[in-house]
Design a protein around this motif. Structure first.
Motif, PDB file in Angstrom:
ATOM      1  N   PHE A  23       0.987  -1.072   0.083  1.00  0.00           N
ATOM      2  CA  PHE A  23      -0.177   0.175  -0.017  1.00  0.00           C
ATOM      3  C   PHE A  23       0.604   1.014  -0.099  1.00  0.00           C
ATOM      4  O   PHE A  23       0.414   2.161  -0.260  1.00  0.00           O
ATOM      5  CB  PHE A  23      -0.880   0.369   1.167  1.00  0.00           C
ATOM      6  N   ARG A  24       2.146   0.974   0.219  1.00  0.00           N
ATOM      7  CA  ARG A  24       3.035   2.821   0.194  1.00  0.00           C
ATOM      8  C   ARG A  24       2.614   3.548  -0.825  1.00  0.00           C
ATOM      9  O   ARG A  24       3.221   2.729  -2.024  1.00  0.00           O
ATOM     10  CB  ARG A  24       4.618   2.195   0.623  1.00  0.00           C
ATOM     11  N   PRO A  25       2.320   4.332  -0.984  1.00  0.00           N
ATOM     12  CA  PRO A  25       2.586   5.798  -1.985  1.00  0.00           C
ATOM     13  C   PRO A  25       3.497   5.693  -2.605  1.00  0.00           C
ATOM     14  O   PRO A  25       4.626   5.432  -1.813  1.00  0.00           O
ATOM     15  CB  PRO A  25       1.808   6.818  -1.632  1.00  0.00           C
ATOM     16  N   PHE A  26       3.420   5.914  -4.108  1.00  0.00           N
ATOM     17  CA  PHE A  26       4.964   6.981  -4.899  1.00  0.00           C
ATOM     18  C   PHE A  26       4.246   8.281  -5.298  1.00  0.00           C
ATOM     19  O   PHE A  26       3.257   8.702  -4.705  1.00  0.00           O
ATOM     20  CB  PHE A  26       4.907   5.382  -6.168  1.00  0.00           C
ATOM     21  N   ALA A  27       5.902   8.241  -5.868  1.00  0.00           N
ATOM     22  CA  ALA A  27       5.915   9.956  -5.605  1.00  0.00           C
ATOM     23  C   ALA A  27       5.449  10.621  -7.465  1.00  0.00           C
ATOM     24  O   ALA A  27       6.027   9.255  -8.339  1.00  0.00           O
ATOM     25  CB  ALA A  27       7.288  10.836  -6.075  1.00  0.00           C
ATOM     26  N   PRO A  28       4.668  11.321  -7.960  1.00  0.00           N
ATOM     27  CA  PRO A  28       4.771  11.696  -9.379  1.00  0.00           C
ATOM     28  C   PRO A  28       6.045  12.376  -9.874  1.00  0.00           C
ATOM     29  O   PRO A  28       6.122  13.483  -9.310  1.00  0.00           O
ATOM     30  CB  PRO A  28       3.425  11.828  -9.393  1.00  0.00           C
ATOM     31  N   ALA A  29       6.723  12.406 -10.804  1.00  0.00           N
ATOM     32  CA  ALA A  29       7.822  13.403 -11.917  1.00  0.00           C
ATOM     33  C   ALA A  29       6.563  13.696 -13.132  1.00  0.00           C
ATOM     34  O   ALA A  29       5.965  12.657 -13.694  1.00  0.00           O
ATOM     35  CB  ALA A  29       8.542  12.831 -12.568  1.00  0.00           C
ATOM     36  N   VAL A  30       6.502  14.914 -13.350  1.00  0.00           N
ATOM     37  CA  VAL A  30       5.060  15.569 -13.640  1.00  0.00           C
ATOM     38  C   VAL A  30       5.937  16.469 -14.830  1.00  0.00           C
ATOM     39  O   VAL A  30       7.167  17.246 -13.618  1.00  0.00           O
ATOM     40  CB  VAL A  30       4.137  16.288 -13.212  1.00  0.00           C
ATOM     41  N   LEU A  31       5.613  16.855 -16.229  1.00  0.00           N
ATOM     42  CA  LEU A  31       6.555  18.256 -16.536  1.00  0.00           C
ATOM     43  C   LEU A  31       5.574  19.454 -16.267  1.00  0.00           C
ATOM     44  O   LEU A  31       4.797  19.170 -15.734  1.00  0.00           O
ATOM     45  CB  LEU A  31       6.247  18.194 -17.902  1.00  0.00           C
ATOM     46  N   ALA A  32       7.135  19.604 -15.640  1.00  0.00           N
ATOM     47  CA  ALA A  32       6.724  21.354 -15.483  1.00  0.00           C
ATOM     48  C   ALA A  32       5.214  22.288 -15.480  1.00  0.00           C
ATOM     49  O   ALA A  32       4.268  22.433 -15.517  1.00  0.00           O
ATOM     50  CB  ALA A  32       7.956  22.231 -14.869  1.00  0.00           C
ATOM     51  N   GLU A  33       5.776  21.835 -16.844  1.00  0.00           N
ATOM     52  CA  GLU A  33       4.731  22.812 -17.589  1.00  0.00           C
ATOM     53  C   GLU A  33       3.517  22.398 -18.219  1.00  0.00           C
ATOM     54  O   GLU A  33       2.090  22.552 -18.387  1.00  0.00           O
ATOM     55  CB  GLU A  33       4.996  22.710 -19.054  1.00  0.00           C
ATOM     56  N   ASP A  34       3.057  21.161 -17.233  1.00  0.00           N
ATOM     57  CA  ASP A  34       1.811  20.946 -17.394  1.00  0.00           C
ATOM     58  C   ASP A  34       1.052  20.758 -16.467  1.00  0.00           C
ATOM     59  O   ASP A  34       0.093  19.386 -15.508  1.00  0.00           O
ATOM     60  CB  ASP A  34       1.686  19.340 -18.088  1.00  0.00           C
ATOM     61  N   ALA A  35       2.500  20.220 -14.764  1.00  0.00           N
ATOM     62  CA  ALA A  35       1.353  19.949 -13.333  1.00  0.00           C
ATOM     63  C   ALA A  35       0.375  20.521 -13.070  1.00  0.00           C
ATOM     64  O   ALA A  35      -0.564  20.363 -12.369  1.00  0.00           O
ATOM     65  CB  ALA A  35       3.021  21.087 -12.661  1.00  0.00           C
ATOM     66  N   LYS A  36      -0.067  21.896 -13.619  1.00  0.00           N
ATOM     67  CA  LYS A  36      -1.460  22.458 -13.131  1.00  0.00           C
ATOM     68  C   LYS A  36      -2.257  22.079 -13.633  1.00  0.00           C
ATOM     69  O   LYS A  36      -3.541  21.736 -12.862  1.00  0.00           O
ATOM     70  CB  LYS A  36      -1.218  24.495 -12.931  1.00  0.00           C
ATOM     71  N   ASP A  37      -2.022  21.466 -14.910  1.00  0.00           N
ATOM     72  CA  ASP A  37      -3.423  20.107 -15.073  1.00  0.00           C
ATOM     73  C   ASP A  37      -3.658  19.438 -14.468  1.00  0.00           C
ATOM     74  O   ASP A  37      -4.585  18.189 -14.582  1.00  0.00           O
ATOM     75  CB  ASP A  37      -2.886  20.131 -16.480  1.00  0.00           C
ATOM     76  N   TRP A  38      -2.371  18.908 -13.405  1.00  0.00           N
ATOM     77  CA  TRP A  38      -2.631  17.310 -12.953  1.00  0.00           C
ATOM     78  C   TRP A  38      -2.557  17.309 -11.599  1.00  0.00           C
ATOM     79  O   TRP A  38      -2.651  16.519 -10.403  1.00  0.00           O
ATOM     80  CB  TRP A  38      -1.667  16.927 -13.451  1.00  0.00           C
ATOM     81  N   PHE A  39      -1.895  18.829 -10.946  1.00  0.00           N
ATOM     82  CA  PHE A  39      -2.157  19.141  -9.558  1.00  0.00           C
ATOM     83  C   PHE A  39      -1.878  20.376  -9.220  1.00  0.00           C
ATOM     84  O   PHE A  39      -2.255  21.446  -9.862  1.00  0.00           O
ATOM     85  CB  PHE A  39      -0.126  18.371  -9.376  1.00  0.00           C
ATOM     86  N   SER A  45       8.434  22.126  -7.790  1.00  0.00           N
ATOM     87  CA  SER A  45       8.939  20.915  -6.793  1.00  0.00           C
ATOM     88  C   SER A  45       9.607  20.243  -7.385  1.00  0.00           C
ATOM     89  O   SER A  45       9.084  19.189  -7.507  1.00  0.00           O
ATOM     90  CB  SER A  45       7.376  20.298  -6.379  1.00  0.00           C
ATOM     91  N   PRO A  46      10.714  20.791  -8.168  1.00  0.00           N
ATOM     92  CA  PRO A  46      11.800  20.167  -8.478  1.00  0.00           C
ATOM     93  C   PRO A  46      12.739  18.778  -7.320  1.00  0.00           C
ATOM     94  O   PRO A  46      13.393  17.727  -8.192  1.00  0.00           O
ATOM     95  CB  PRO A  46      12.862  20.556  -8.294  1.00  0.00           C
ATOM     96  N   TYR A  47      12.309  19.098  -5.666  1.00  0.00           N
ATOM     97  CA  TYR A  47      12.801  18.130  -4.855  1.00  0.00           C
ATOM     98  C   TYR A  47      12.305  16.977  -4.661  1.00  0.00           C
ATOM     99  O   TYR A  47      12.139  16.467  -3.549  1.00  0.00           O
ATOM    100  CB  TYR A  47      14.222  17.772  -3.855  1.00  0.00           C
ATOM    101  N   GLN A  95       6.951  16.221  -7.767  1.00  0.00           N
ATOM    102  CA  GLN A  95       8.224  16.512  -8.538  1.00  0.00           C
ATOM    103  C   GLN A  95       7.875  16.887  -9.813  1.00  0.00           C
ATOM    104  O   GLN A  95       7.468  16.283 -10.475  1.00  0.00           O
ATOM    105  CB  GLN A  95       9.474  15.109  -8.846  1.00  0.00           C
ATOM    106  N   THR A  96       8.336  18.352 -10.425  1.00  0.00           N
ATOM    107  CA  THR A  96       8.231  19.203 -11.383  1.00  0.00           C
ATOM    108  C   THR A  96       9.337  18.892 -12.078  1.00  0.00           C
ATOM    109  O   THR A  96      10.623  18.770 -11.617  1.00  0.00           O
ATOM    110  CB  THR A  96       7.714  20.348 -10.984  1.00  0.00           C
ATOM    111  N   VAL A  97       9.618  18.518 -13.425  1.00  0.00           N
ATOM    112  CA  VAL A  97      10.932  18.494 -14.202  1.00  0.00           C
ATOM    113  C   VAL A  97      10.401  19.221 -15.471  1.00  0.00           C
ATOM    114  O   VAL A  97       9.896  19.706 -16.625  1.00  0.00           O
ATOM    115  CB  VAL A  97      10.521  17.318 -14.881  1.00  0.00           C
ATOM    116  N   ARG A  98      12.017  20.211 -15.066  1.00  0.00           N
ATOM    117  CA  ARG A  98      11.541  21.326 -16.274  1.00  0.00           C
ATOM    118  C   ARG A  98      13.310  20.714 -16.756  1.00  0.00           C
ATOM    119  O   ARG A  98      14.186  20.068 -16.749  1.00  0.00           O
ATOM    120  CB  ARG A  98      12.622  22.973 -15.622  1.00  0.00           C
ATOM    121  N   ALA A  99      13.011  21.709 -18.210  1.00  0.00           N
ATOM    122  CA  ALA A  99      14.193  21.074 -19.666  1.00  0.00           C
ATOM    123  C   ALA A  99      15.667  21.464 -19.503  1.00  0.00           C
ATOM    124  O   ALA A  99      16.515  21.042 -19.387  1.00  0.00           O
ATOM    125  CB  ALA A  99      13.845  21.224 -21.211  1.00  0.00           C
TER     126      ALA A  99
END
Length: 180
Positions: A23-39, A45-47, A95-99
């Motif tokens: 049941f332990r959760p995992f973290a999402p890595a998301v494109l920084a430019e799309d983060a607001k559409d998903w979270f 939040s790069p770290y 985790q937000t990821v920028r190019a």
């Protein structure tokens, strides 16, 4: 890295790769430019230091299917379109990821989005329960071979488990690692 859209991903990663409770959760890595559409995140939040709710448009109604469930069965109810990274309260440690900060990782997320419409991947530390995070290629290879990880990417090299020689090790390394 794994697909967060599959409801089985969280349990599979925990039991077959991390060797910990399902049941332990995992973290999402998301494109920084799309983060607001998903979270519901108003800053980068790069770290993976910030927790945010999954965007309302991505949440699922869990009331109907969960009314009579309890315990682990209740935890397995998909709460969003990315259930492998959605905690029981509808949040995620993002985790937000920028190019310009991580070109390769950003390109991987972008390629996944182009193929699936989803700019999110499961991201977890590279270790198993009770062990420190891998520090070098030798530790990465050992972790890869001891687990059910399918592929290992080290820089420009991609190793497929099916192409590796049989892993030989004396004793059961998991016996030395106490349960959390």
């Amino acid at each position: 890295m794994a697909d967060p859209r599959d409801p089985r991903t969280q349990s599979t990663l925990n039991l077959k790769t991390k060797f910990r409770e399902s049941f332990r959760p995992f973290a999402p890595a998301v494109l920084a430019e799309d983060a607001k559409d998903w979270f519901e995140l108003d800053q980068e939040s790069p770290y993976m230091l910030l927790t945010a709710r999954v965007a309302a448009a991505r949440l699922r109604d869990t009331e109907a299917g969960a009314a009579e469930l309890t315990g682990l069965d209740l935890l397995r109810v998909p709460r969003s379109t990315v259930p492998a990274v959605t905690h029981v309260d509808g949040s995620a440690r993002v985790q937000t990821v920028r190019a310009d900060h991580n070109t390769r990782f950003h390109a991987l997320l972008r390629a996944f989005r182009e193929q699936t419409g989803c700019p999110v991947l499961v991201n977890t530390s590279f270790n198993v329960r009770g062990e420190p995070i891998v520090r070098d290629p030798a530790e990465a290879y050992a972790c890869f071979m001891r687990t059910r990880i399918d592929l290992l990417v080290l820089g420009d090299f991609v190793l497929d488990k099916r192409d590796q020689p049989k892993w030989r090790e004396e004793g059961d390394w998991r016996a030395a690692i106490p349960m959390d």
